[in-house]
Design a protein around this motif. Sequence first.
Motif, PDB file in Angstrom:
ATOM      1  N   THR A   1       0.832  -1.211   0.000  1.00 19.74           N
ATOM      2  CA  THR A   1       0.000   0.000   0.000  1.00 19.74           C
ATOM      3  C   THR A   1       0.863   1.257   0.000  1.00 19.74           C
ATOM      4  OG1 THR A   1      -0.115   0.071   2.416  1.00 19.74           O
ATOM      5  CG2 THR A   1      -1.884  -1.116   1.269  1.00 19.74           C
ATOM      6  N   VAL A   2       0.265   2.335  -0.467  1.00 19.22           N
ATOM      7  CA  VAL A   2       0.809   3.682  -0.291  1.00 19.22           C
ATOM      8  C   VAL A   2      -0.337   4.544   0.232  1.00 19.22           C
ATOM      9  CG1 VAL A   2       1.794   5.725  -1.383  1.00 19.22           C
ATOM     10  CG2 VAL A   2       2.550   3.446  -2.088  1.00 19.22           C
ATOM     11  N   ALA A   3      -0.088   5.234   1.343  1.00 18.17           N
ATOM     12  CA  ALA A   3      -1.123   6.052   1.988  1.00 18.17           C
ATOM     13  C   ALA A   3      -0.735   7.524   1.934  1.00 18.17           C
ATOM     14  CB  ALA A   3      -1.321   5.620   3.439  1.00 18.17           C
ATOM     15  N   PHE A   4      -1.758   8.383   1.759  1.00 15.80           N
ATOM     16  CA  PHE A   4      -1.575   9.834   1.722  1.00 15.80           C
ATOM     17  C   PHE A   4      -2.511  10.462   2.751  1.00 15.80           C
ATOM     18  CE2 PHE A   4      -0.752   8.047  -2.427  1.00 15.80           C
ATOM     19  CZ  PHE A   4       0.422   8.662  -2.834  1.00 15.80           C
ATOM     20  N   ARG A   5      -2.014  11.480   3.464  1.00 21.96           N
ATOM     21  CA  ARG A   5      -2.862  12.176   4.442  1.00 21.96           C
ATOM     22  C   ARG A   5      -2.601  13.675   4.366  1.00 21.96           C
ATOM     23  NH1 ARG A   5      -3.012   9.758  10.246  1.00 21.96           N
ATOM     24  NH2 ARG A   5      -4.539   8.431   9.147  1.00 21.96           N
ATOM     25  N   ALA A   6      -3.682  14.459   4.386  1.00 28.02           N
ATOM     26  CA  ALA A   6      -3.584  15.916   4.356  1.00 28.02           C
ATOM     27  C   ALA A   6      -4.725  16.507   5.164  1.00 28.02           C
ATOM     28  CB  ALA A   6      -3.625  16.422   2.921  1.00 28.02           C
ATOM     29  N   ASN A   7      -4.574  17.761   5.601  1.00 23.93           N
ATOM     30  CA  ASN A   7      -5.631  18.470   6.314  1.00 23.93           C
ATOM     31  C   ASN A   7      -6.592  19.094   5.322  1.00 23.93           C
ATOM     32  OD1 ASN A   7      -4.649  18.007   8.949  1.00 23.93           O
ATOM     33  ND2 ASN A   7      -3.160  19.659   8.703  1.00 23.93           N
ATOM     34  N   SER A   8      -7.880  18.864   5.515  1.00 28.95           N
ATOM     35  CA  SER A   8      -8.875  19.481   4.643  1.00 28.95           C
ATOM     36  C   SER A   8      -9.261  20.851   5.177  1.00 28.95           C
ATOM     37  CB  SER A   8     -10.123  18.593   4.530  1.00 28.95           C
ATOM     38  OG  SER A   8     -10.880  18.667   5.715  1.00 28.95           O
ATOM     39  N   ILE A   9      -9.827  21.678   4.323  1.00 29.62           N
ATOM     40  CA  ILE A   9     -10.234  23.019   4.711  1.00 29.62           C
ATOM     41  C   ILE A   9     -11.350  22.970   5.740  1.00 29.62           C
ATOM     42  CG2 ILE A   9     -12.023  23.339   2.971  1.00 29.62           C
ATOM     43  CD1 ILE A   9      -9.339  25.935   3.821  1.00 29.62           C
ATOM     44  N   ARG A  10     -12.081  21.817   5.756  1.00 29.33           N
ATOM     45  CA  ARG A  10     -13.195  21.670   6.693  1.00 29.33           C
ATOM     46  C   ARG A  10     -12.731  21.224   8.082  1.00 29.33           C
ATOM     47  NH1 ARG A  10     -15.038  19.557   1.791  1.00 29.33           N
ATOM     48  NH2 ARG A  10     -16.774  20.726   0.872  1.00 29.33           N
ATOM     49  N   GLY A  11     -11.463  20.867   8.223  1.00 26.62           N
ATOM     50  CA  GLY A  11     -10.950  20.525   9.545  1.00 26.62           C
ATOM     51  C   GLY A  11     -10.387  19.130   9.666  1.00 26.62           C
ATOM     52  N   PRO A  12     -11.158  18.055   9.420  1.00 30.22           N
ATOM     53  CA  PRO A  12     -10.634  16.702   9.634  1.00 30.22           C
ATOM     54  C   PRO A  12      -9.599  16.315   8.579  1.00 30.22           C
ATOM     55  CG  PRO A  12     -12.824  16.595   8.668  1.00 30.22           C
ATOM     56  CD  PRO A  12     -12.579  18.046   9.007  1.00 30.22           C
ATOM     57  N   ASP A  13      -8.713  15.405   8.961  1.00 34.23           N
ATOM     58  CA  ASP A  13      -7.733  14.890   8.018  1.00 34.23           C
ATOM     59  C   ASP A  13      -8.419  14.075   6.923  1.00 34.23           C
ATOM     60  OD1 ASP A  13      -5.741  16.019   9.502  1.00 34.23           O
ATOM     61  OD2 ASP A  13      -5.196  14.164  10.548  1.00 34.23           O
ATOM     62  N   VAL A  14      -7.808  14.078   5.753  1.00 31.70           N
ATOM     63  CA  VAL A  14      -8.260  13.235   4.649  1.00 31.70           C
ATOM     64  C   VAL A  14      -7.166  12.203   4.405  1.00 31.70           C
ATOM     65  CG1 VAL A  14      -9.030  13.138   2.259  1.00 31.70           C
ATOM     66  CG2 VAL A  14      -9.471  15.181   3.629  1.00 31.70           C
ATOM     67  N   THR A  15      -7.522  10.934   4.430  1.00 34.20           N
ATOM     68  CA  THR A  15      -6.560   9.858   4.211  1.00 34.20           C
ATOM     69  C   THR A  15      -6.982   9.031   3.005  1.00 34.20           C
ATOM     70  OG1 THR A  15      -6.065   9.727   6.585  1.00 34.20           O
ATOM     71  CG2 THR A  15      -5.404   7.855   5.219  1.00 34.20           C
ATOM     72  N   LEU A  16      -6.074   8.848   2.071  1.00 33.83           N
ATOM     73  CA  LEU A  16      -6.307   8.022   0.879  1.00 33.83           C
ATOM     74  C   LEU A  16      -5.305   6.870   0.906  1.00 33.83           C
ATOM     75  CD1 LEU A  16      -6.644  10.817  -1.851  1.00 33.83           C
ATOM     76  CD2 LEU A  16      -8.438   9.830  -0.411  1.00 33.83           C
ATOM     77  N   ILE A  17      -5.809   5.644   0.803  1.00 30.53           N
ATOM     78  CA  ILE A  17      -4.955   4.453   0.822  1.00 30.53           C
ATOM     79  C   ILE A  17      -5.114   3.722  -0.510  1.00 30.53           C
ATOM     80  CG2 ILE A  17      -4.426   2.284   1.986  1.00 30.53           C
ATOM     81  CD1 ILE A  17      -5.741   3.451   4.497  1.00 30.53           C
ATOM     82  N   PHE A  18      -4.007   3.505  -1.192  1.00 31.31           N
ATOM     83  CA  PHE A  18      -4.030   2.839  -2.488  1.00 31.31           C
ATOM     84  C   PHE A  18      -3.399   1.449  -2.360  1.00 31.31           C
ATOM     85  CE2 PHE A  18      -4.392   7.276  -3.458  1.00 31.31           C
ATOM     86  CZ  PHE A  18      -5.251   7.324  -4.532  1.00 31.31           C
ATOM     87  N   ASN A  19      -4.145   0.435  -2.776  1.00 32.21           N
ATOM     88  CA  ASN A  19      -3.615  -0.921  -2.862  1.00 32.21           C
ATOM     89  C   ASN A  19      -2.742  -0.996  -4.113  1.00 32.21           C
ATOM     90  OD1 ASN A  19      -3.187  -3.663  -3.332  1.00 32.21           O
ATOM     91  ND2 ASN A  19      -5.149  -4.249  -2.459  1.00 32.21           N
ATOM     92  N   MET A  20      -1.458  -1.291  -3.942  1.00 32.08           N
ATOM     93  CA  MET A  20      -0.515  -1.215  -5.058  1.00 32.08           C
ATOM     94  C   MET A  20      -0.475  -2.473  -5.908  1.00 32.08           C
ATOM     95  SD  MET A  20       0.268   1.820  -4.720  1.00 32.08           S
ATOM     96  CE  MET A  20       1.349   1.838  -6.146  1.00 32.08           C
ATOM     97  N   SER A  21      -1.294  -3.459  -5.582  1.00 32.69           N
ATOM     98  CA  SER A  21      -1.354  -4.666  -6.403  1.00 32.69           C
ATOM     99  C   SER A  21      -1.779  -4.308  -7.822  1.00 32.69           C
ATOM    100  CB  SER A  21      -2.348  -5.661  -5.794  1.00 32.69           C
ATOM    101  OG  SER A  21      -2.508  -6.785  -6.627  1.00 32.69           O
TER     102      SER A  21
END
Length: 450
Positions: free
Chosen positions: A189-209
């Motif tokens: 996997t490769v995961a990405f996390r950033a702060n959204s303008i609305r407040g909570p974190d946004v996390t995207l997880i990609f299965n690299m298969s």
Amino acid sequence: MMGFQMKTQWRENGCNQNKTSLARSRARYAVLYLFLFIFDMNGAVWAGGWQFVQEKDPITDDTKQFIYGRPSNHEKDSGPLLRVGCYQRKNGVHEMGVTLRWGTSLMPMYPDGKIDMALVSVRRDQENSFDLGWSASKTYEETYPPTAIGGGISQLGEAMLGPLAGRRPAITTWTAEKFHRTLLGAEHTVAFRANSIRGPDVTLIFNMSGYREEAVKFHRSCNPDELYKLFQDTNTATSVTSDFFRHNWKDLPEIAPYLRELATTSSLKLTSNSKISAYKPSFLEETLLIKATDPSWPDKTAELFFLAYSSNKNETKIKWLDGSSSPIHEYLSERTLKLDESKVKEYLRFFTFFVRGAEGPFLVVEDQMDSYFPRNGFQQAPEKLKAILSHIRTGTCAKRGEDYECNAHVMYSNAFFHAKFVIAAKGQIKMTDDDPKVVDLPVKIASRIK
């Protein structure tokens, strides 16, 4: 050599339906209508994985190759998307690009707004995470690799600004090429996390298969040499293949009852254990190519294939591809092909695979990893495989007036040869020349479709 000439004949279907068959057709249409919307406009099938697409810019004629991926922790159509691109300019130079669509607006990395950049934490597999600064769109919903100037300016200040902001310094001088190599190095996997303008974190997880398998279709200039060693001998030419059998096929069990009405002359009978999957070819308009297999069939190479499409009367028709030209002729009499230089190779592979001779399919071979190429059958004659690999090239097609002229390497029976084809806009295909390259092969193509 083969006397292989194929000309499409236009025929009217002439099939009269009674009320029962009409009701069945409408039911089939409802199923087909639902599942056509699963498929991307380019024929991509989203199953939580990756999809390779090649396009030609309508203005510049630049060739563009993309790998699209959707995060496994989000709904298929919820918005987030990762796109990695390989672009060939007119001067022959290849460049790479990356777009990460978040599905929401992110928090700016620098509150003063002088540089549109977002801070993103990245983690590959179980390695330590690191922070990247991404250039951002005006809405901060999409992020890209930083420009050389913007990234360089930001990097000069990160050593000081990061600690002042209570965080570690971010890398802002990375490139799309380095990012692509980071993805290639992921095992899970490769995961990405950033702060959204609305407040909570946004996390995207990609299965690299599957990412490496799609990446190998990029032009070689966009990939490290190490990638090809994972798949094949380095002497083998590798580029964009028209092998749509490698694409992600979508499970489609709902249509199984309608398939049992067809293929009545085949000894391969569909059961409740049959596996049904579908793919939406880019060159066929609003049509599904359906594949059926069954664990009970003695011949493990056996598969049944069908075309499912809606007629002009909004009735679904399903054609069994039995190796003869008739089902495709009948289909072409009711539907229009969507051919251009980026799609015609797939159509050539489709037609020559499903319209068969006495010895089986005419298999277009562009890569020893192509589906149905019997690469493991040369143990007793490795010199034959080596000879084939020395000839393999990616097929080429060019428009000549209203027609397309294609060059391709083809395997038929126990021979491998170079062939030239002319493909008309309405689907007629004719082999105009063939040149044997390697003959008396110790193996044939193992594929049964009836």
